[in-house]
Design an enzyme around this catalytic site. Structure first.
Site, mmCIF file in Angstrom:
data_model
loop_
_atom_site.group_PDB
_atom_site.id
_atom_site.type_symbol
_atom_site.label_atom_id
_atom_site.label_comp_id
_atom_site.label_asym_id
_atom_site.label_seq_id
_atom_site.Cartn_x
_atom_site.Cartn_y
_atom_site.Cartn_z
ATOM 1 N N LEU A 65 32.018 44.806 41.849
ATOM 2 C CA LEU A 65 33.023 45.172 40.839
ATOM 3 C C LEU A 65 34.032 46.197 41.350
ATOM 4 C CD1 LEU A 65 30.828 45.625 37.613
ATOM 5 C CD2 LEU A 65 31.777 43.529 38.577
ATOM 6 N N HIS A 101 37.638 44.348 37.282
ATOM 7 C CA HIS A 101 36.531 43.868 36.445
ATOM 8 C C HIS A 101 36.232 44.861 35.323
ATOM 9 C CE1 HIS A 101 35.623 42.339 40.617
ATOM 10 N NE2 HIS A 101 35.565 41.209 39.943
ATOM 11 N N GLY A 152 40.900 38.017 33.999
ATOM 12 C CA GLY A 152 42.038 38.778 34.498
ATOM 13 C C GLY A 152 43.272 37.900 34.678
ATOM 14 N N LYS A 174 45.287 38.452 36.930
ATOM 15 C CA LYS A 174 45.507 38.390 38.383
ATOM 16 C C LYS A 174 45.291 36.951 38.866
ATOM 17 C CE LYS A 174 45.174 39.865 42.828
ATOM 18 N NZ LYS A 174 43.854 39.579 43.394
ATOM 19 N N ASP A 175 44.209 36.310 38.384
ATOM 20 C CA ASP A 175 43.948 34.914 38.732
ATOM 21 C C ASP A 175 44.604 34.041 37.658
ATOM 22 O OD1 ASP A 175 42.268 35.221 41.122
ATOM 23 O OD2 ASP A 175 40.911 36.221 39.742
ATOM 24 N N VAL A 193 45.223 44.981 37.239
ATOM 25 C CA VAL A 193 45.120 46.403 37.586
ATOM 26 C C VAL A 193 45.634 46.555 39.020
ATOM 27 C CG1 VAL A 193 43.599 48.391 37.872
ATOM 28 C CG2 VAL A 193 43.130 46.710 36.068
ATOM 29 N N LEU A 245 44.918 45.000 42.703
ATOM 30 C CA LEU A 245 43.550 45.302 43.127
ATOM 31 C C LEU A 245 42.806 44.016 43.480
ATOM 32 C CD1 LEU A 245 41.879 47.795 43.481
ATOM 33 C CD2 LEU A 245 41.314 47.733 41.063
ATOM 34 N N SER A 246 42.178 44.033 44.643
ATOM 35 C CA SER A 246 41.384 42.901 45.098
ATOM 36 C C SER A 246 40.371 43.445 46.098
ATOM 37 C CB SER A 246 42.294 41.890 45.814
ATOM 38 O OG SER A 246 41.546 41.082 46.684
ATOM 39 N N ARG A 273 39.662 42.244 48.676
ATOM 40 C CA ARG A 273 40.179 42.002 50.027
ATOM 41 C C ARG A 273 41.081 43.117 50.543
ATOM 42 N NH1 ARG A 273 42.367 36.153 48.918
ATOM 43 N NH2 ARG A 273 42.212 36.963 46.821
HETATM 44 O O1 PAF Z 1 37.064 35.218 38.731
HETATM 45 C C1 PAF Z 1 35.863 35.193 39.091
HETATM 46 O O2 PAF Z 1 35.266 36.195 39.447
HETATM 47 C C2 PAF Z 1 35.123 33.862 39.097
HETATM 48 O O3 PAF Z 1 35.972 32.825 39.468
HETATM 49 C C3 PAF Z 1 34.417 33.564 37.767
HETATM 50 C C4 PAF Z 1 35.430 33.382 36.642
HETATM 51 C C5 PAF Z 1 33.451 34.672 37.419
HETATM 52 C C6 PAF Z 1 33.630 32.268 37.882
HETATM 53 O O4 PAF Z 1 32.630 32.350 38.857
#
Ligand code: PAF
Length: 315
Positions: free
Chosen positions: A27, A31, A143, A145-146, A172, A180-181, A183
């Protein structure tokens, strides 16, 4: 806070309306902002965070094996952010047999991240469908972000008639604007400096859109200009797409997001700005910024250990 290993146990220890935050662990504040959003929503009586590294969404076994896991740290952070229950199933609970039923959200999975990550969105949609079916949340938090993932999950929930609401939560950013990632810990100081052109470009485009610019070519141009000016970052795509169907747009004429993927050194980064309808045009959601250093750097051990632990393509 309770820790549950099965769907049945999770339902047993949850009461009233449930807010669900799906995660794969390791996290960071992105998250935690989802957990906080679920906690803030007074309609949620129980906030459940799921913690499951989903094998179905990895296209390479080596990436899955290297995916960082630190359940103890995740549980502590989740509790501090306000989660009541952590659902941390084994693979056998989620996939007791070969998973023959898969969820494929056509069209929405094809552009942007689609070509780069074959099978990824099918794995995401399938595991989210299982979480929604098994936990039966009233609200689930994802999020922005995705952005493409969020669109796919929303459409999946509608098309498969899952009750409950899908809530999108702003990106964020680190204090300097970098989204934030996990990576980010891969970036050297120089790569990080160059990567800042990405958020700078998106903020320029956000200003332009709020000043009335609607041409996708000008908005993407504003991003590319920033990137070309000061960096050796290599861009995979910059695209304006509709929020609901992830359809490429030539004009900002409906709720949309301007998204990009780019490489800084050997690290692939994604970022975006959402444009939401407002009374007088579109309002840009630029995300929120941390005031201090992310827990990613403090809690993940030394920078070198963190680099070893995190796959630099996938989170
Ligand atoms: O975004 C993520 O962390 C993942 O793709 C998720 C939504 C928890 C599904 O595994």
């Amino acid at each position: 806070m309770r820790i549950a290993k099965t769907f049945a146990e999770t339902r047993l220890v949850s009461s009233g309306e449930i807010g669900l935050v799906p995660t794969m662990g390791f996290l960071h504040e992105g998250h935690l902002s989802l957990i906080e959003a679920a906690r803030r929503d007074r309609d949620n009586d129980t906030v459940v965070m799921s913690l499951f590294v989903n094998p179905l969404q990895f296209d390479r076994d080596s990436d899955l094996a290297r995916y960082p896991r630190d359940a103890e740290r995740d549980i502590e952070l989740a509790a501090a952010a306000g989660a009541d229950v952590v659902f941390a199933p084994d693979v056998d609970e989620m996939y007791p047999g070969e998973q023959l039923a898969r969820v494929n959200v056509k069209r929405l999975s094809e552009p942007m991240e689609g070509p780069n990550r074959p099978g990824h969105f099918e794995g995401v949609a399938t595991v989210v469908a299982k979480l929604l079916a098994g936990i039966r949340p009233d609200r689930s938090y994802f999020g922005r972000k995705d952005a493409q993932q969020l669109a796919i999950v929303r459409r999946m929930a509608v098309d498969l008639s899952f009750p409950g609401t899908i809530v999108g939560v702003p990106i964020v950013r680190e204090a300097d604007g970098l989204a934030l990632s996990s990576r980010n810990i891969f970036l050297s100081d120089a790569e990080r400096r160059e990567a800042l052109a990405l958020s700078r470009g998106l903020m320029e485009a956000a200003d332009a859109a709020e000043a009335g610019e609607t041409a996708a070519s000008r908005l993407t141009g504003a991003v590319l200009e920033q990137i070309r000016e000061g960096s050796s970052v290599s861009v995979e795509y910059v695209m304006l797409a509709s929020q609901d169907l992830v359809e490429p747009l030539s004009e900002l004429d409906r709720p949309a997001f301007l998204a990009l993927a780019a490489w800084s050194g050997g690290t692939r980064l994604i970022d975006n700005v959402h444009f939401d309808e407002a009374e007088d045009g579109f309002r840009a959601d630029r995300g929120t910024r941390l005031q201090s250093k992310s827990v990613l750097y403090g809690n993940a051990g030394s920078r070198e250990e963190s680099r070893d632990a995190v796959d630099n393509r996938h989170r």
